[in-house]
Design a protein around this motif. Structure first.
Motif, PDB file in Angstrom:
ATOM      1  N   UNK A 112     -23.311 -23.397  30.470  1.00 15.59           N
ATOM      2  CA  UNK A 112     -22.758 -24.220  31.619  1.00 15.59           C
ATOM      3  C   UNK A 112     -21.859 -24.487  31.675  1.00 15.59           C
ATOM      4  N   UNK A 113     -21.017 -23.653  31.646  1.00 14.09           N
ATOM      5  CA  UNK A 113     -20.060 -24.260  32.248  1.00 14.09           C
ATOM      6  C   UNK A 113     -19.394 -22.928  33.156  1.00 14.09           C
ATOM      7  N   UNK A 153     -18.911 -21.923  39.750  1.00 16.36           N
ATOM      8  CA  UNK A 153     -19.530 -21.449  40.265  1.00 16.36           C
ATOM      9  C   UNK A 153     -20.127 -22.491  41.202  1.00 16.36           C
ATOM     10  N   UNK A 154     -20.744 -23.594  41.066  1.00 14.67           N
ATOM     11  CA  UNK A 154     -21.016 -24.751  41.695  1.00 14.67           C
ATOM     12  C   UNK A 154     -19.937 -25.305  42.235  1.00 14.67           C
ATOM     13  N   UNK A 186     -18.281 -23.537  44.952  1.00 13.10           N
ATOM     14  CA  UNK A 186     -19.475 -23.749  45.946  1.00 13.10           C
ATOM     15  C   UNK A 186     -19.067 -24.553  46.857  1.00 13.10           C
ATOM     16  N   UNK A 187     -19.024 -25.926  45.763  1.00 18.47           N
ATOM     17  CA  UNK A 187     -18.523 -26.686  46.631  1.00 18.47           C
ATOM     18  C   UNK A 187     -17.294 -27.246  47.227  1.00 18.47           C
ATOM     19  N   UNK A 188     -16.320 -26.369  46.387  1.00 20.67           N
ATOM     20  CA  UNK A 188     -15.032 -26.640  47.490  1.00 20.67           C
ATOM     21  C   UNK A 188     -15.122 -25.852  48.543  1.00 20.67           C
ATOM     22  N   UNK A 231      -8.640 -30.175  38.197  1.00 23.63           N
ATOM     23  CA  UNK A 231      -8.388 -30.627  39.470  1.00 23.63           C
ATOM     24  C   UNK A 231      -7.187 -29.880  40.473  1.00 23.63           C
ATOM     25  N   UNK A 232      -5.825 -29.651  39.160  1.00 27.98           N
ATOM     26  CA  UNK A 232      -5.164 -29.431  39.726  1.00 27.98           C
ATOM     27  C   UNK A 232      -5.222 -27.961  40.170  1.00 27.98           C
ATOM     28  N   UNK A 233      -6.174 -27.238  38.703  1.00 31.65           N
ATOM     29  CA  UNK A 233      -6.110 -26.373  38.140  1.00 31.65           C
ATOM     30  C   UNK A 233      -7.276 -25.389  39.819  1.00 31.65           C
ATOM     31  N   UNK A 234      -8.604 -26.036  39.662  1.00 29.60           N
ATOM     32  CA  UNK A 234      -8.926 -25.680  40.797  1.00 29.60           C
ATOM     33  C   UNK A 234      -7.922 -25.904  41.936  1.00 29.60           C
TER      34      UNK A 234
END
Lengths: 416, 285, 52, 709, 223
Positions: free
Chosen positions: C38-39, C44-45, C48-50, E13-16
């Protein structure tokens, strides 16, 4: 220096000061490791164990840390299964303490056996009728559970949490934690119990033997119960010590009071069961085998009735009552007294059920076997303590262990 | 069929009145079973002697004192109800020791044992010993070691095997001779053959023609007072150690002296006088 | 531990004991597999979203 | 592309994953556990064909037949020989541990010569040349009597060859250690004339009155005695044990009669008096009484009245009387002398008084009685060929009658009385009372040649050591002795080739004599010892060689026996313990400890109680009443006129108040960490007292005191 | 949602954001990492399966070649040399002395191997230090009599067709355990086609259970 790793907003001592502390405790740890290596490479002749006294100091330590480590499973059970939500504020720490206790226990077991490289035979060639097999299986499985419970907390480290995968993993593990906690509770029930069973099934040892239910002697249930009862005491004690060392309030009083209250009732009910068990054993079991109670408590220089009184009354009934009663429970000093007594009580119980069992003569022409541990045993017994201190220090410094820490200390800062 | 058709139940009866405490059995056992020795063997709690001789005393002052000797091999317990769940066997986590239902002998694999010592804790007779040290013989002395018993390595538990290798040899002879019978004298333990006083008698408790059966007269029924106890002797001079615990040893002891018999078990005050002449005995047959 | 090992017997004791054991191992294994999968999916999701 | 952290991470993860799904992990886990099962430093005994060799144990005077199990030719176990007429199966712990002697770390592996206090290995040729050179000089100087010889016994062909050697050489000074046999021979000689010895038919006796004889603690032929004792219980025979301590024999006896140590002779005399007074003696046998029975009777009635003896011995007059009468009225009574194992310091007076009880009952040379039998004479030694030097030397007066007397003489004289000393199968520097004095005496002897298998105390005090083979490596005739009723001669045979560069003592003597040449060579005109032995025992060689033993005599000796009362009628003085302290220290014979040569085996030491030896500390037994506030297990200094030692107390209700018991056979001072350096040698606390009548040491005990250490 | 989870949500969020910023560099690093991973995986995987078994065993040549087929032809059976003794124990590999019952020609040396035997062992009165392929560890007790006499088994059942071999193959010994490879390890998968491919306890147990209904107690096969 390591500021980037420290949870955001948390105040920690300077890195050199931290390292100095770690170094001091680390020296003790190394001493223990040296003793451990001696035992592994030279054999158990490094200890003062003998053929009469095949279990020794560290086995007591093993049982004791497992007993006090019971706080983890019981708190987990309450939090995740019985949904007592306040306990989330202490569950991380309970898990860490449990992790320390169980990893120490496994390490002690690895040192304790005469042939460590064959240790896995206990799994491979398992004899399911042996309580020790049950202990080994449940203990290692439960250790896996504790590791699983510990992982999200580690992943919450500021830097690790930046990795998206780790972040998601922690999140998902939190989500499924109830299943793990339930499994952990199931495993704990059996291994705590089977540790009690270890002594209780020894029908060649009238001091240890107990009747019971199906294959499980009463000590099986008493051990589980006592671990659930006194484990939280130890969690509270370590929390109190951590608060004292860091000079900060880390967990809110209502959480503490709640856990203390639960512990108190558990202790109280446990001690009633223990008293019934002791009376039955002393008046029915033992005389039926031809022994008088005095046989087990006289004729030697250490084991007297004092140990029975201390275990049951002073370190059982008293802490139970102190923690049940609201006013004494909420008095910090009396509460501290109670949890200290409780921890001593459960450790004493494990001592009695392991070491006194070995010491009591069984054959009429035998004599008491008293025992003084060697320095190697003392060192390997202290080793987990040093290891625990280091692990607590490191996790406290780098992981958000106490959710209420910021809140409690901000307000404190604001007040002042 | 490879297995013997009828199960044996090998046992021993030791006449404590004949035993002189000379130690021949102990030494014969040590020589037979490749038991090592150390520089200092005076710590008796750390001294490997499968056959240990205990000294008993009646505890009375001079000149009423009396003493006797009690040799103690492994008792080869049948466990509660004689079902084979000996105290030590049932606790071994790695199945390194088991109960041979065909011989009644508690057997073991030293190479399987990983040294947890739980069996030692379980044995009230202290019959199990741990190899705290590597077995070392003075240079050249290892030449007398017997290949019939494997020397044990450090870190494992060992105990008397009723000289099982002698049973193996007797069986090999029987196989060679193509017979099922193993005569009474073809399988005798090293302590039995060594005893200069002839105090030890060894044989099959299940075989009415064997001397041990005739002396012990084991009661085939459980003790009516304690169903865990099976095989009580119907000879009033014969007793077992800690009989009431239900371990059901296959080693019996014999003495004319009441005080010696009394030391075989623990008794509450006044209890002995009630049981001393009450021997599993009259209950059946 | 496994049915092909010398000591294994198909009796009630072994079935209960190892039943419990493999059940626990199964839950832990399945739970962890789910979490990791799930992680990974979430990661990945999310990436992709970002990007979108 | 840059190799960075992640590359290494990939590398590591890849390696781990690759290994993880290969068999490496599982196989190594399994193999490492198997490695622990086959540690190369744990020996693996080689297998082979099982065979049996038969021999006779010579570790003690018991002479048991043994069967040696060999696997692939390698001896692995010693057991009693079922058909051997002395032990009939069964063996004592020392015999069973016999293989430990074979491979003993103390074995002398090659001939040794002492040079500046240190031993150097030399060849056999060098050793023989060296000894022959020394001996040649003595003969050249017309001084052959300066050669002395100590052997353990005078029985058998090997001590016989030493006697033969001494005679041919021209020295009368062949003396022996004190064994039970030597005391019995002395006793028989005193009461029945020379050439006799005593045997006891314990197997059949119905009343054994033991004056401290450790019937089940190594007295006589131990295994035979064990069997007789077991049989006695089945026959319903009685055993009364008279000794100050509840020994195993006393514990197994029908009656234990504690007695003040050293008063056994008085008791026996009083009992003789009772038997004579009550007319309980056998008139038929009394017909052979000579030398003043009436004088003896008058003396005992006067000197040993029951009341007085009761006070001396600590036994009530009633008990003395009852016991004496029970003894006399038994059908087959036997009174047995010889405290403990019966060797070492005893007393001729005591032996004679006890044996007189046997004579009075008349149960002599009957089944279940005492056998007065001829000293074994199955060896046909040719007369030694003596030249003038030898004849002159041999005719000189003997220096001493026994080993302790010889040692005392050497110690006391300033001039060197002995130039060269042979020692065979004896360890006088350990077993004689006051071994320190013995070692000092040995220092005074310019040249000591020791025929020994082990580097023991005496070997260390020797100048040349000729290593001999053990009883498992050589031939030797072994006559039964030490009170054994019949006479069985066994043949010790090599069951294994000599493990080290050792030889049979017979071969060494023959070689030595031949090197000396002349009449010596003529006297030893045998090619080797085996041939010699065969020629010495012509009548029984076939039996010996085929069966392994020959029964020379069995059952009661024939013929009437006369008894001479002259010695006792004089009422010789009783040797009193030396010193003036309150307590009395007596040696204890413990079956598990060998007290003479050779020392105990590691296995035997392993069986010794932790109430005898703990670590290296010696325990002494004491009645708690005597302890005077001292603690059980506490350290005390034990002081006697001969010396003092630090020991620990072992409270024992089974020892008479006022008596301290110390186990004999410990406190060895040679280099064997398994056996030596443990405890105290009780002989170091006792000085020898030569008994006038016997010429033997009679210091059975010594006055002692204890104080907190 | 708990405070912790709130916080972690926030943290993620920061990490991303951070990881997104490092994207280009990440890609190459990750790509190289993957290559390294695959490379290391393959090397280790293959050496685990192929190289490791080779390294684990040491090879020993027999002292000289022994032609079983020839000997069987001459003597007719296995039992002439490998026999049960009168007491039921098994003689195992013949001693030099037994060989000399037949090898009586002087001088020996019809073949090169016989010459070695004569010169090195007969002349020097030594035993030939054969490596025994079927050698069990010391802890094992095995009764040939029980299997031959009581169970009526023949040699081939366990030992295979060694009697038909004309040359001695090298003996392989596990460096760690000292076991002969024939006892366990001929197939790293643990697959056995013939009984003589593996002679571990479980292999014995299979047959024992079939034939006697019981796997046996410790001492039945251990000493």
């Amino acid at each position: 220096m390591d500021a980037a790793l420290i949870p955001e907003g948390a105040k920690r001592c300077s890195f050199p000061k931290f390292m100095l502390g770690i170094a001091i405790v680390g020296a003790v740890l190394l001493w223990g490791v040296y003793a451990m290596l001696l035992c592994w490479f030279k054999g158990l002749n490094q200890t003062n164990m003998n053929d009469y006294y095949g279990f020794a100091l560290w086995i007591w330590a093993d049982l004791a840390v497992i007993a006090v480590g019971g706080g983890a499973f019981f708190t987990g059970l309450l939090k995740y299964i019985f949904k007592i939500d306040e306990l989330k504020n202490i569950i991380n720490f309970a898990v860490i303490i449990g992790f320390i206790c169980y990893s120490s226990a496994l390490l002690i077991l690895a040192i304790d056996i005469g042939q460590p490289l064959r240790g896995w035979f206990i799994f491979w060639h398992a004899n399911v009728h042996s309580m020790l097999t049950e202990v080994a299986f449940c203990l290692s499985c439960y250790f896996a559970v504790l590791t699983i419970e510990f992982i999200p907390n580690i992943l919450e480290n500021r830097q690790l949490n930046k990795v998206p995968f780790f972040h998601h993993l922690a999140h998902n593990m939190h989500g499924t934690m109830a299943i793990f906690a339930a499994t952990g509770a199931f495993l704990s029930f059996f291994h705590q119990g089977s540790l009690g069973g270890v002594a209780g099934v020894l029908y060649g040892r009238p001091f240890a033997v107990r009747e019971g239910l199906l294959i499980w002697p009463w000590t099986f249930f008493l051990f589980t119960w006592s671990a659930a009862a006194f484990g939280p005491c130890f969690t509270l004690l370590v929390t109190r010590i951590t608060e004292a060392v860091t000079g900060k309030k880390l967990v809110k009083d209502n959480v503490i009071h709640l856990l203390a209250k639960i512990s108190g009732w558990m202790i109280f009910t446990y001690i009633i069961a223990k008293i019934i068990d002791t009376i039955y054993w002393a008046n029915v079991t033992v005389p039926g085998l031809g022994y008088e109670l005095s046989h087990f408590y006289t004729g030697n220089s250490l084991y007297g009735y004092w140990i029975l009184v201390t275990e049951i009354i002073i370190c059982g009934v008293i802490p139970g009552l102190l923690l049940i009663n609201k006013s004494t429970r909420e008095n910090p000093n009396l509460r501290l007294l109670a949890i200290i007594l409780g921890v001593i009580g459960v450790c004493l119980n494990r001592w009695v059920m392991v070491l006194q069992v070995m010491a009591v003569p069984v054959m009429s022409f035998d004599t008491w076997a008293l025992y003084i541990p060697s320095w190697q045993e003392v060192a390997t017994t202290i080793l987990p303590v040093a290891y625990g201190i280091i692990l607590i220090a490191v996790t406290y410094r780098y992981l958000p262990v106490f959710p209420q820490e910021l809140e409690l200390n901000q307000s404190k800062a604001q007040e002042s | 069929m490879i297995q013997d058709k009828k199960a044996h139940k090998f046992g021993m009866v030791i006449d404590l009145d004949k035993c002189t405490g000379c130690g021949s059995c102990t030494v014969s056992c040590m020589a037979e079973n490749n038991i090592p020795f150390k520089e200092d063997e005076s710590d008796k709690k750390d001294s490997l002697t499968w056959m240990r001789v205990y000294k008993l005393t009646n505890g009375k002052p001079f000149p009423e004192t009396q003493t006797a000797y009690l040799p103690r091999p492994c008792q080869h317990c049948g466990g509660k109800g004689d079902h084979g769940h000996s105290p030590c066997v049932s606790v071994c986590p790695a199945t390194a020791t088991d109960y041979g239902y065909d011989t009644g002998i508690v057997s073991q694999i030293y190479t399987r044992c990983f040294g947890c010592r739980y069996c030692m804790a379980a044995c009230p007779y202290h019959a199990r010993y741990f190899n705290w040290w590597d077995p070392v013989w003075p240079e050249g002395m290892e030449k007398y070691l017997s290949p019939n018993v494997s020397p044990r390595m450090r870190g494992v538990v060992e105990k008397c095997s009723f000289c099982y290798h002698r049973y193996q040899l007797a069986r090999e002879q029987a196989y060679f001779d193509e017979t099922d019978e193993i005569p009474e004298d073809a399988y005798q333990t090293a302590c039995t053959t060594a005893c200069p006083a002839g105090a030890i008698i060894f044989g099959d408790l299940n075989n009415p023609s064997h001397k041990i059966h005739q002396i012990v007269k084991p009661d085939p029924h459980p003790d009516p007072l304690n169903h865990d106890v099976v095989g009580k002797s119907r000879n009033p001079k014969v007793f077992r150690l800690l009989e009431r615990l239900g371990t059901n040893p296959k080693v019996y002891y014999m003495s004319e002296r009441e005080w010696v018999r009394k030391l075989g078990d623990s008794y509450l005050e006044g209890e002995w006088d009630k049981v001393k002449n009450h021997h599993g005995a009259a209950s059946h047959d | 531990m496994f049915p092909f090992i010398f000591e294994w017997v198909w009796d009630i004791g072994h079935m209960l004991f190892f039943g419990g054991f493999w059940y626990a191992i199964g839950i832990l294994g399945a739970g962890m597999t789910y979490c990791i999968a799930k992680a990974a999916y979430d990661t990945v999701k999310e990436s992709q979203d970002s990007r979108h | 592309m840059k190799v960075d952290r992640r590359s290494f991470l990939g590398l590591g993860l890849g390696a781990v994953a690759g290994i993880a799904i290969s068999p490496v992990g599982a196989k190594l886990t399994d193999d490492s556990s198997i490695w622990t099962q086959n540690w190369p430093w744990t020996p693996v005994p080689p297998d082979g064909k099982i065979t049996y060799g038969q021999s006779v144990c010579t570790l003690c005077p018991g002479t048991c037949g043994i069967s040696v199990r060999k696997i692939g030719g390698r001896p692995v176990k010693i057991e009693g020989q079922d058909t051997y007429p002395v032990n009939n199966g069964g063996a004592c712990l020392h015999g069973i541990a016999g293989l430990q002697y074979l491979y003993d770390p103390c074995r002398v592996k090659t001939p040794l010569k002492k040079n500046n206090g240190r031993f150097e290995p030399i060849s056999w040729e060098e050793a023989i040349t060296l000894v022959a050179g020394r001996l040649g000089k003595l003969r050249k100087n017309q001084n052959p009597e300066a050669l002395a010889c100590i052997t353990d016994t005078n029985l058998g062909s090997v001590p016989g060859l030493f006697s033969h050697f001494m005679a041919a050489f021209g020295s009368p000074n062949h003396v022996f250690m004190q064994t039970l046999e030597s005391w019995l021979t002395q006793t028989a000689q005193t009461l029945h004339g020379p050439g006799h010895t005593l045997g006891f038919d314990l197997e059949n006796a119905d009343f054994i009155l033991s004056f401290g004889a450790g019937i089940i603690e190594g007295w006589g032929s131990p295994v035979a005695c064990f069997k007789a004792n077991s049989g006695r219980r089945q026959r319903g025979g009685k055993l009364y044990q008279i000794e100050p301590r509840l020994s195993s024999t006393a514990a197994g006896a029908d009656k234990w009669i504690p007695i003040h140590p050293g008063t056994e002779a008085d008791l026996a005399m009083a009992m003789c008096g009772i038997l004579l007074q009550e007319n309980l003696f056998d008139p038929e046998f009394a017909a052979g009484f000579r030398g003043g029975l009436n004088r003896f009777n008058a003396m005992v009635q006067q000197k040993y009245p029951v009341e007085q003896v009761a006070a001396i011995t600590g036994i009530s007059a009633a008990d003395i009387k009852k016991t004496a009468i029970a003894f006399a009225k038994a059908k087959m009574p036997v009174a047995v002398p010889g405290k403990g194992r019966g060797d070492g310091a005893q007393s001729l007076k005591e032996f004679a008084a006890i044996h007189t009880l046997n004579c009075l009952t008349g149960n002599i040379n009957k089944k279940g009685g005492t056998f007065v039998k001829p000293v074994p004479e199955y060896l046909a030694f040719p007369d030694p060929v003596q030249d003038a030097v030898a004849r002159d030397g041999a005719a000189k007066e003997k220096l001493a009658g026994s080993a302790p007397e010889l040692v005392t003489k050497i110690h006391q004289s300033d001039a060197p009385v002995v130039d060269t000393l042979f020692v065979y199968n004896a360890n006088p520097c350990y077993t004689l009372n006051d071994p320190i004095q013995t070692s000092a005496a040995f220092e005074k002897i310019p040249f000591v040649v020791n025929f020994t298998a082990f580097m023991d105390e005496t070997a260390m005090a020797s100048d040349v050591i000729l290593p001999i083979s053990t009883f498992l490596e050589r031939f030797e005739d072994v006559p039964s002795k030490a009170g054994f009723a019949g006479l069985v001669v066994g043949l010790a045979r090599p069951v294994v080739d000599p493990v080290f560069d050792t030889r049979s003592p017979g071969d060494v003597l023959i070689h030595l004599a031949k090197t000396l040449g002349g009449t010596m060579g003529e006297s030893f005109d045998w090619p080797d010892y085996k041939t010699c032995l065969k020629s010495l025992v012509p009548g029984i060689w076939n039996d010996l060689y085929k069966k392994g033993y020959a029964v020379v005599s069995q059952g009661p000796p024939a013929g009437r026996m006369e008894t001479n009362f002259a010695f006792l009628a004089e009422n010789p003085p009783t040797i009193q313990p030396q010193g003036d302290a309150d307590l009395i220290l007596v040696p204890i014979d413990n079956m598990r400890v060998a007290s003479t040569a050779p020392a105990s085996s590691p296995f035997a030491i392993k069986t010794v109680s932790d109430r005898v030896i703990k670590n290296t500390d010696m325990f002494v037994e004491i009645n708690p009443k005597t302890a005077n506030g001292l603690k059980d297990g506490g350290f005390v200094t034990l002081t006697t006129p001969a010396g003092s030692a630090k020991v620990r107390l072992n409270f024992n209700e089974g020892i008479m108040p006022g008596v301290i018991g110390m186990v004999k056979g410990l406190g060895h001072r040679f280099d064997n960490r398994y056996v030596a350096g443990k405890g105290v040698n009780v002989h170091e606390l006792i000085s020898p007292v030569i008994e006038p009548g016997s010429g033997l040491d009679a210091a059975f005990g010594v006055k002692a005191s204890i104080s907190k250490a | 949602m708990s405070e912790i989870e709130n916080k972690t949500e926030h943290g993620s969020m920061d990490g991303a954001k951070e990881s997104a910023a490092e994207d280009p560099k990440n890609d190459t690093g990750l790509g190289l990492g993957v290559i390294f991973f695959i490379l290391a995986f393959l090397i280790c995987f293959l050496s685990g399966w192929l190289l490791f078994p080779k390294l684990l065993y040491s090879k020993h040549e027999q002292p000289f070649n022994f032609d079983h087929a020839l000997h069987v032809q001459e003597t007719g059976d296995c039992e002439s040399c490998h026999f049960l003794r009168e007491d039921g124990t098994f003689s195992g590999i013949p001693k030099t002395e037994s060989c000399l019952d037949c090898h009586t020609d002087e001088p020996m040396g019809e073949t090169e191997d016989e010459a070695i035997f004569a010169a090195e062992y007969v002349a020097k009165q030594r035993e030939v230090p054969w490596y025994v392929y079927a050698k069990q560890p010391d802890c094992v007790y095995f009764s040939h009599a029980a299997h031959i006499k009581a169970a009526g088994m023949d040699c081939v059942t366990c030992h295979g067709h060694i009697g038909e071999s004309t040359s001695s193959r090298p003996y392989e010994e596990n460096r760690l355990t000292g076991y002969s490879r024939d006892i366990w390890g001929n197939n790293i998968w643990g697959i056995t086609k013939n009984p003589w491919d593996s002679m571990k306890m479980d292999d014995c147990a299979v047959c024992h259970e079939e034939e006697t209904g019981h796997k046996g107690y410790c001492f039945q096969c251990h000493k």
